[in-house]
Design a protein around this motif. Structure first.
Motif, PDB file in Angstrom:
ATOM      1  N   ALA A  28      22.741 -15.889 -16.470  1.00 56.44           N
ATOM      2  CA  ALA A  28      23.741 -16.232 -17.304  1.00 56.44           C
ATOM      3  C   ALA A  28      24.487 -17.530 -16.795  1.00 56.44           C
ATOM      4  O   ALA A  28      24.783 -18.070 -17.598  1.00 56.44           O
ATOM      5  CB  ALA A  28      24.921 -15.169 -17.073  1.00 56.44           C
ATOM      6  N   HIS A  50      24.628 -20.191 -19.729  1.00 53.87           N
ATOM      7  CA  HIS A  50      25.715 -20.064 -20.569  1.00 53.87           C
ATOM      8  C   HIS A  50      26.129 -21.205 -21.391  1.00 53.87           C
ATOM      9  O   HIS A  50      26.932 -20.949 -22.354  1.00 53.87           O
ATOM     10  CB  HIS A  50      26.916 -20.023 -19.269  1.00 53.87           C
ATOM     11  CG  HIS A  50      27.512 -20.938 -18.853  1.00 53.87           C
ATOM     12  ND1 HIS A  50      27.110 -21.655 -17.676  1.00 53.87           N
ATOM     13  CD2 HIS A  50      28.813 -21.629 -19.478  1.00 53.87           C
ATOM     14  CE1 HIS A  50      27.864 -22.759 -17.574  1.00 53.87           C
ATOM     15  NE2 HIS A  50      28.566 -22.742 -18.554  1.00 53.87           N
ATOM     16  N   THR A  81      27.907 -14.175 -19.325  1.00 52.63           N
ATOM     17  CA  THR A  81      27.956 -15.337 -20.114  1.00 52.63           C
ATOM     18  C   THR A  81      29.209 -15.731 -20.867  1.00 52.63           C
ATOM     19  O   THR A  81      29.814 -16.741 -21.097  1.00 52.63           O
ATOM     20  CB  THR A  81      26.969 -15.027 -21.290  1.00 52.63           C
ATOM     21  OG1 THR A  81      25.635 -14.958 -20.625  1.00 52.63           O
ATOM     22  CG2 THR A  81      26.631 -16.311 -22.144  1.00 52.63           C
TER      23      THR A  81
END
Length: 107
Positions: A53, A57, A95
């Motif tokens: 993540a 992101h 995220t």
């Protein structure tokens, strides 16, 4: 007034971080106690999800969807769907947290 707004922004980030930590802790407890998976294995999966993540992101939405789809297919193949869904939850939460924090810094 600006000082109060910055404090509220910092509190929002702290609350979001606390919620993320609660999700991670819940995933580790459920994975190790309920699903009887090894604690080390579950912790490694959670750390791996947070790392993925963090690296992705700022990627496009389709890339996130592809990552979740690949993970879900791997979970179905290995018959660990519940553990995979918990890891996907950790990925989505990480995220969202990273996007919110970076969006707050850009304002």
């Amino acid at each position: 007034m600006e000082n109060m707004l910055s404090k509220m922004k910092n509190n929002k980030n702290i609350v979001m971080l606390a919620v993320f930590c609660a999700i991670v802790l819940l995933a580790i407890i459920i994975g190790s106690v309920v699903l009887k998976a090894g604690v080390v294995a579950v912790c490694i999966l959670v750390i791996l999800q947070a790392a993925i993540a963090a690296l992705m992101h700022q990627a496009e939405l389709w890339a996130h969807g592809l990552a979740v789809l690949v993970e879900l297919i791997a979970g179905i193949i290995t018959s660990n769907v519940v553990l995979t869904l918990m890891c996907i939850l950790v990925y989505v939460a990480a995220t969202y947290l990273l996007e919110s924090v970076s969006a707050g810094e850009n304002r």
